[in-house]
Design a protein around this motif. Structure first.
Motif, PDB file in Angstrom:
ATOM      1  N   ALA A   1       0.829  -1.209   0.000  1.00 51.30           N
ATOM      2  CA  ALA A   1       0.000   0.000   0.000  1.00 51.30           C
ATOM      3  C   ALA A   1       0.861   1.256   0.000  1.00 51.30           C
ATOM      4  O   ALA A   1       0.539   2.240  -0.684  1.00 51.30           O
ATOM      5  CB  ALA A   1      -0.924   0.005   1.216  1.00 51.30           C
ATOM      6  N   VAL A   2       1.944   1.245   0.761  1.00 48.11           N
ATOM      7  CA  VAL A   2       2.813   2.427   0.828  1.00 48.11           C
ATOM      8  C   VAL A   2       3.452   2.694  -0.525  1.00 48.11           C
ATOM      9  O   VAL A   2       3.522   3.844  -0.987  1.00 48.11           O
ATOM     10  CB  VAL A   2       3.890   2.236   1.916  1.00 48.11           C
ATOM     11  N   ALA A   3       3.911   1.630  -1.186  1.00 47.19           N
ATOM     12  CA  ALA A   3       4.527   1.798  -2.512  1.00 47.19           C
ATOM     13  C   ALA A   3       3.504   2.336  -3.515  1.00 47.19           C
ATOM     14  O   ALA A   3       3.812   3.218  -4.324  1.00 47.19           O
ATOM     15  CB  ALA A   3       5.099   0.465  -2.987  1.00 47.19           C
ATOM     16  N   TYR A   4       2.290   1.801  -3.469  1.00 47.10           N
ATOM     17  CA  TYR A   4       1.235   2.273  -4.376  1.00 47.10           C
ATOM     18  C   TYR A   4       0.899   3.733  -4.092  1.00 47.10           C
ATOM     19  O   TYR A   4       0.705   4.536  -5.012  1.00 47.10           O
ATOM     20  CB  TYR A   4      -0.009   1.405  -4.228  1.00 47.10           C
ATOM     21  N   LEU A   5       0.840   4.081  -2.812  1.00 44.21           N
ATOM     22  CA  LEU A   5       0.511   5.452  -2.430  1.00 44.21           C
ATOM     23  C   LEU A   5       1.560   6.434  -2.933  1.00 44.21           C
ATOM     24  O   LEU A   5       1.232   7.508  -3.449  1.00 44.21           O
ATOM     25  CB  LEU A   5       0.382   5.538  -0.907  1.00 44.21           C
ATOM     26  N   ARG A   6       2.819   6.094  -2.803  1.00 42.33           N
ATOM     27  CA  ARG A   6       3.878   7.005  -3.245  1.00 42.33           C
ATOM     28  C   ARG A   6       3.847   7.225  -4.747  1.00 42.33           C
ATOM     29  O   ARG A   6       4.229   8.281  -5.238  1.00 42.33           O
ATOM     30  CB  ARG A   6       5.242   6.466  -2.815  1.00 42.33           C
ATOM     31  N   ALA A   7       3.395   6.213  -5.474  1.00 39.67           N
ATOM     32  CA  ALA A   7       3.337   6.345  -6.926  1.00 39.67           C
ATOM     33  C   ALA A   7       2.042   7.001  -7.403  1.00 39.67           C
ATOM     34  O   ALA A   7       1.997   7.541  -8.514  1.00 39.67           O
ATOM     35  CB  ALA A   7       3.483   4.964  -7.574  1.00 39.67           C
ATOM     36  N   ASN A   8       1.008   6.976  -6.555  1.00 43.83           N
ATOM     37  CA  ASN A   8      -0.308   7.468  -6.991  1.00 43.83           C
ATOM     38  C   ASN A   8      -0.920   8.447  -5.992  1.00 43.83           C
ATOM     39  O   ASN A   8      -2.145   8.563  -5.903  1.00 43.83           O
ATOM     40  CB  ASN A   8      -1.257   6.281  -7.182  1.00 43.83           C
TER      41      ASN A   8
END
Length: 298
Positions: free
Chosen positions: A174-181
Motif C-alpha cells: 500500500a505504501v509503494a502504491y501510495l507514493r506512486a499514486n
C-alpha cells in the motif's frame, strides 16, 4: 458448552498454564485454542464459532465467568469477544484482558457501528473490529495472519507481533502504491486490501508503524510533494496544489500552514534553501523501504 471452571487461582499462576497452552498450540499435531467469549444480550445459538473450520479448537464461554479461571482452563492462542451492542461490563472485561494479557490477540465482533466503540478498540490495541452480521470467511481472514505468525503468542510475554520490519513489510504494497499514486483518491479499504488486511487491522498497524494515521500520511505526503514543486520547479501555489491532489485551495493552504508552519505563498517566496525538517515519519518509512529493497536484492 464452556470449559469446566476450576477453583480460584491468581493471574500469576495462570501464566504457567497459558505458556503451556501456547506451546501446545504451536505443535503441528495440535490445534490452536480459540477462546470465544459470548457477551450477547439476546440469547441465541452460537452458530458462528461452531461453523469455523476444524483448524481451530474453539472454546466457547458465556458471561458471567471467572476470567482467571477461563484463561487457566483454555490456555488460548487468541480470543474473540462476541457482542451485539457492547455493554459496560463486557468492555471492562475486554479492557482487563488487554491490560493483563498484552500478548493475547483479541478480535471484537459487534453489531455496533459506533465510531466511539471503534476508537476505543484502537486505543485498546484490538487485533480486529468486525461488524456483524459477518461471514465465517470474514472471521477466518481476520485470524489467518495471526495463524501464519512464526512466533508463538504466549500470554504474559512480549510475543505480540512486533513493530519491526515484518510489520512494515506487511504495509509495503500500500505504501509503494501510495507514493506512486498520491495525487489520486485512494480509499483506506483499497489500501488495506492490497495488504490482505481488514481496514481496521490496516489502520491499527499503520499508525503503530508510522506514528500517524493513513489519512494524515496521505496529507503529509501531498504537502511535502507540493513544497518540493514550489522550491525545485518554482511551480505556482495553485499548480502545486492541484498537481498533488488538492482540489480546494483554502483547504490546501490550511493543511500547508499546519504542516509547514507558514502559508504556501510565503514558503514559495523564500528563495533560500529550506531548513524545515519535513515529516520524520515519511523519512523513516522511506529509509525502511530502501533497506527492505536492498535486502531483497541481496
Amino acid at each position: 458448552m464452556g470449559p469446566r471452571i476450576p477453583e480460584t487461582g491468581s493471574f500469576e499462576a495462570v501464566e504457567t498454564y497459558l505458556l503451556r497452552g501456547a506451546m501446545m498450540s504451536a505443535s503441528p499435531n495440535l490445534l490452536p485454542n480459540l477462546l470465544w467469549i459470548d457477551f450477547l444480550v439476546k440469547r441465541e445459538k452460537l452458530d458462528l464459532p461452531l461453523s469455523l473450520p476444524k483448524s481451530f479448537a474453539v472454546q466457547p464461554v458465556r458471561w458471567p465467568f471467572d476470567l482467571c479461571h477461563v484463561m487457566k482452563s483454555t490456555a488460548p492462542w487468541a480470543a474473540c469477544f462476541d457482542f451485539d451492542t457492547p455493554t459496560r461490563k463486557g468492555l471492562e472485561v475486554l479492557e482487563r484482558v488487554r491490560s493483563r494479557f498484552q500478548s493475547l490477540p483479541v478480535v471484537m465482533l459487534t453489531t455496533s457501528k459506533s465510531k466511539i466503540h471503534q476508537r476505543w478498540a484502537v486505543q485498546q490495541q484490538i487485533w480486529d473490529y468486525i461488524q456483524k452480521p459477518c461471514t465465517v470467511k470474514t472471521v477466518c481472514d481476520s485470524l489467518r495472519p495471526l495463524h501464519a505468525e512464526p512466533s508463538v503468542n504466549v500470554v504474559g510475554t512480549t510475543a505480540q507481533p512486533k513493530l519491526s520490519s515484518p510489520e512494515f513489510n506487511k504495509l509495503s504494497p500500500a505504501v509503494a502504491y501510495l507514493r506512486a499514486n498520491y495525487p489520486d483518491k485512494i480509499p483506506l479499504a483499497k489500501a488495506a486490501d492490497m495488504c490482505d488486511l481488514s481496514p481496521f487491522q490496516f489502520s491499527r498497524i499503520f499508525k503503530k508503524v508510522n506514528g500517524i494515521t493513513f489519512q494524515d500520511y496521505v496529507v503529509q505526503l501531498r504537502i511535502r510533494r507540493a513544497a518540493e514543486l514550489m522550491k525545485q520547479r518554482r511551480s505556482s501555489v495553485t499548480d502545486a496544489a492541484f498537481e498533488v491532489g488538492f482540489n480546494d485551495l483554502s483547504y490546501f493552504a490550511r493543511m500547508f500552514r499546519k504542516q509547514i508552519g507558514m502559508c504556501p505563498s510565503r514558503y514559495r517566496a523564500d528563495t533560500g534553501p529550506s531548513q524545515i525538517a519535513l515529516f520524520p515519519q515519511l523519512e523513516r518509512a522511506e529509509l525502511q523501504d530502501s533497506a527492505t529493497s536492498v535486502a531483497r536484492k541481496s
